[in-house]
Write a protein that holds these residues in place. Structure first.
Motif, PDB file in Angstrom:
ATOM      1  N   ARG A   1      45.691  22.244  36.721  1.00 30.00           N
ATOM      2  CA  ARG A   1      44.670  22.036  37.738  1.00 30.00           C
ATOM      3  C   ARG A   1      43.350  22.725  37.393  1.00 30.00           C
ATOM      4  N   PHE A   2      43.413  23.751  36.550  1.00 31.27           N
ATOM      5  CA  PHE A   2      42.214  24.509  36.210  1.00 31.27           C
ATOM      6  C   PHE A   2      41.418  23.875  35.074  1.00 31.27           C
ATOM      7  N   GLY A   3      41.993  22.885  34.407  1.00 26.46           N
ATOM      8  CA  GLY A   3      41.294  22.284  33.269  1.00 26.46           C
ATOM      9  C   GLY A   3      41.375  23.189  32.056  1.00 26.46           C
ATOM     10  N   THR A   4      40.226  23.521  31.473  1.00 19.53           N
ATOM     11  CA  THR A   4      40.188  24.369  30.289  1.00 19.53           C
ATOM     12  C   THR A   4      40.798  25.733  30.596  1.00 19.53           C
ATOM     13  N   PRO A   5      41.816  26.172  29.841  1.00 21.21           N
ATOM     14  CA  PRO A   5      42.451  27.465  30.125  1.00 21.21           C
ATOM     15  C   PRO A   5      41.483  28.630  29.943  1.00 21.21           C
ATOM     16  N   LEU A   6      41.761  29.701  30.670  1.00 18.24           N
ATOM     17  CA  LEU A   6      41.039  30.964  30.540  1.00 18.24           C
ATOM     18  C   LEU A   6      42.058  32.018  30.148  1.00 18.24           C
ATOM     19  N   THR A   7      41.866  32.667  29.004  1.00 18.72           N
ATOM     20  CA  THR A   7      42.829  33.640  28.511  1.00 18.72           C
ATOM     21  C   THR A   7      42.281  35.064  28.633  1.00 18.72           C
ATOM     22  N   ALA A   8      43.179  36.029  28.480  1.00 21.36           N
ATOM     23  CA  ALA A   8      42.758  37.434  28.472  1.00 21.36           C
ATOM     24  C   ALA A   8      41.783  37.697  27.332  1.00 21.36           C
ATOM     25  N   ASN A   9      41.997  37.054  26.197  1.00 27.03           N
ATOM     26  CA  ASN A   9      41.082  37.239  25.062  1.00 27.03           C
ATOM     27  C   ASN A   9      39.695  36.684  25.370  1.00 27.03           C
ATOM     28  N   ASP A  10      39.634  35.578  26.126  1.00 21.78           N
ATOM     29  CA  ASP A  10      38.328  35.044  26.540  1.00 21.78           C
ATOM     30  C   ASP A  10      37.583  36.068  27.389  1.00 21.78           C
ATOM     31  N   LEU A  11      38.300  36.672  28.320  1.00 19.84           N
ATOM     32  CA  LEU A  11      37.683  37.665  29.195  1.00 19.84           C
ATOM     33  C   LEU A  11      37.280  38.913  28.419  1.00 19.84           C
ATOM     34  N   ALA A  12      38.102  39.313  27.461  1.00 18.52           N
ATOM     35  CA  ALA A  12      37.768  40.480  26.638  1.00 18.52           C
ATOM     36  C   ALA A  12      36.491  40.233  25.837  1.00 18.52           C
ATOM     37  N   ARG A  13      36.341  39.045  25.287  1.00 19.95           N
ATOM     38  CA  ARG A  13      35.113  38.719  24.555  1.00 19.95           C
ATOM     39  C   ARG A  13      33.912  38.734  25.494  1.00 19.95           C
ATOM     40  N   THR A  14      34.113  38.272  26.721  1.00 22.30           N
ATOM     41  CA  THR A  14      33.042  38.308  27.711  1.00 22.30           C
ATOM     42  C   THR A  14      32.627  39.740  28.003  1.00 22.30           C
ATOM     43  N   ILE A  15      33.604  40.635  28.141  1.00 27.12           N
ATOM     44  CA  ILE A  15      33.318  42.056  28.394  1.00 27.12           C
ATOM     45  C   ILE A  15      32.527  42.651  27.240  1.00 27.12           C
ATOM     46  N   VAL A  16      32.935  42.367  26.011  1.00 26.85           N
ATOM     47  CA  VAL A  16      32.215  42.875  24.837  1.00 26.85           C
ATOM     48  C   VAL A  16      30.776  42.365  24.830  1.00 26.85           C
ATOM     49  N   ASP A  17      30.593  41.094  25.133  1.00 25.42           N
ATOM     50  CA  ASP A  17      29.248  40.514  25.105  1.00 25.42           C
ATOM     51  C   ASP A  17      28.370  41.069  26.232  1.00 25.42           C
ATOM     52  N   ILE A  18      28.951  41.275  27.409  1.00 22.83           N
ATOM     53  CA  ILE A  18      28.182  41.863  28.508  1.00 22.83           C
ATOM     54  C   ILE A  18      27.775  43.292  28.152  1.00 22.83           C
ATOM     55  N   ALA A  19      28.732  44.068  27.631  1.00 31.78           N
ATOM     56  CA  ALA A  19      28.445  45.456  27.257  1.00 31.78           C
ATOM     57  C   ALA A  19      27.399  45.537  26.155  1.00 31.78           C
ATOM     58  N   GLY A  20      27.366  44.541  25.297  1.00 33.98           N
ATOM     59  CA  GLY A  20      26.386  44.518  24.222  1.00 33.98           C
ATOM     60  C   GLY A  20      25.031  43.986  24.638  1.00 33.98           C
ATOM     61  N   GLY A  21      24.909  43.569  25.893  1.00 38.68           N
ATOM     62  CA  GLY A  21      23.633  43.056  26.392  1.00 38.68           C
ATOM     63  C   GLY A  21      23.336  41.642  25.962  1.00 38.68           C
ATOM     64  N   GLU A  22      24.361  40.919  25.506  1.00 41.13           N
ATOM     65  CA  GLU A  22      24.133  39.569  24.991  1.00 41.13           C
ATOM     66  C   GLU A  22      24.154  38.512  26.083  1.00 41.13           C
ATOM     67  N   ILE A  23      24.887  38.753  27.174  1.00 40.56           N
ATOM     68  CA  ILE A  23      24.991  37.784  28.264  1.00 40.56           C
ATOM     69  C   ILE A  23      24.993  38.526  29.592  1.00 40.56           C
ATOM     70  N   ALA A  24      24.819  37.773  30.684  1.00 43.61           N
ATOM     71  CA  ALA A  24      24.930  38.285  32.057  1.00 43.61           C
ATOM     72  C   ALA A  24      24.134  39.576  32.245  1.00 43.61           C
ATOM     73  N   ARG A  25      22.859  39.517  31.889  1.00 45.67           N
ATOM     74  CA  ARG A  25      22.028  40.725  31.980  1.00 45.67           C
ATOM     75  C   ARG A  25      21.624  41.052  33.413  1.00 45.67           C
ATOM     76  N   ASP A  26      21.717  40.069  34.309  1.00 39.78           N
ATOM     77  CA  ASP A  26      21.268  40.272  35.681  1.00 39.78           C
ATOM     78  C   ASP A  26      22.409  40.028  36.666  1.00 39.78           C
ATOM     79  N   GLY A  27      22.285  40.631  37.825  1.00 38.45           N
ATOM     80  CA  GLY A  27      23.251  40.405  38.892  1.00 38.45           C
ATOM     81  C   GLY A  27      24.418  41.376  38.827  1.00 38.45           C
ATOM     82  N   ASN A  28      25.176  41.409  39.928  1.00 41.47           N
ATOM     83  CA  ASN A  28      26.305  42.325  40.028  1.00 41.47           C
ATOM     84  C   ASN A  28      27.650  41.627  40.170  1.00 41.47           C
ATOM     85  N   ILE A  29      27.649  40.304  40.259  1.00 43.01           N
ATOM     86  CA  ILE A  29      28.900  39.557  40.344  1.00 43.01           C
ATOM     87  C   ILE A  29      28.792  38.362  39.399  1.00 43.01           C
ATOM     88  N   VAL A  30      29.717  38.291  38.459  1.00 43.89           N
ATOM     89  CA  VAL A  30      29.702  37.219  37.465  1.00 43.89           C
ATOM     90  C   VAL A  30      31.065  36.542  37.445  1.00 43.89           C
TER      91      VAL A  30
END
Length: 250
Positions: free
Chosen positions: A211-240
């Motif tokens: 029902r969710f379509g494209t799967p979301l894995t723990a590794n996907d979220l971990a890469r997102t965390i690394v990219d946010i911490a590195g300032g590469e994505i989601a530079r604004d806002g408090n809820i992503v």
């Protein structure tokens, strides 16, 4: 501009999203303190970690505010990832006890509340980031999880409240609630949730996850965390929000 890696604490580092975050942050060059209650799981994560990062394990209950404060003093992190939580009892509301219903408030939310206060009062260094891993259940509810959805929604509010205090004091600290908008695939918890909700709907776990379509894995979220911490994505806002399709502000 990519931010240079420093040190990090990952609470809930023995499994699921936390485990994936520990490994990803270590691989990105950070020294990572992995916190959890299960020492054997943490030791296994440390063994899996690859250079150039370094993983240090600390086995204790993260709701222990004094223990967390001591670790923050020791590690002096510029990144805190709060991914720990109670394993919600999967049952309809009439089958819940108050203890099972309130467990996510007394664990998931309590950790975020206490660590957030420490980040402000210590305070963490300017430029530091606190990521609270919330859940899409806080957006739409989760009838088999007792008070889990409410606790996860409150984590989102909490990120904004903490940010307000940080900004008022001009601390230069950012607080962010990261919200997986679908059940995380390829994890123990995800399999358990898919089985329970599939049974509730009279379908297989596999059909439920479809029902969710494209799967979301723990590794996907971990890469997102690394990219946010590195300032590469989601530079604004408090809820992503994060789904199998990518990220979006909420």
């Amino acid at each position: 501009m990519t931010k240079q890696p420093g040190s990090a604490i990952v609470v809930g580092g023995g499994s699921g999203i936390g485990r994936a975050a520990v490994l990803a942050l270590a691989a990105a060059g950070r020294r990572v303190w992995a916190v959890g209650r299960d020492r054997a799981r943490l030791d296994k994560v440390r063994e899996e970690a690859a250079a150039p990062g370094e993983v240090v394990v600390r086995a204790f209950d993260a709701t222990d505010a004094a223990a967390m404060d001591r670790l923050i003093d020791e590690a002096d992190p510029d990144l805190l990832v709060l991914s720990a939580g109670a394993r919600a009892r999967l049952a309809l509301i009439h089958e819940q006890t108050w203890e099972s219903f309130s467990a996510p408030w007394n664990t998931d939310l309590k950790i975020a509340f206490q660590v957030g206060q420490t980040a402000l009062r210590r305070p963490l260094r300017p430029g530091s980031l606190v990521i609270i891993v919330s859940s899409g259940a806080g957006l739409l509810g989760s009838p088999l999880s007792g008070g889990y959805a409410g606790a996860k929604r409150m984590q989102m509010f909490l990120a904004s409240y903490l940010q307000r205090s940080a900004d008022a004091a001009k601390l230069g600290i950012r607080f962010l609630a990261l919200v997986p908008k679908q059940v995380v695939a390829e994890t123990e918890l995800g399999a358990t949730v898919a089985s329970a909700y599939g049974a509730l709907g009279g379908i297989t776990p596999e059909k439920f996850m479809e029902r969710f379509g494209t799967p979301l894995t723990a590794n996907d979220l971990a890469r997102t965390i690394v990219d946010i911490a590195g300032g590469e994505i989601a530079r604004d806002g408090n809820i992503v929000g994060v789904s199998g399709k990518g990220i979006e502000p909420l």
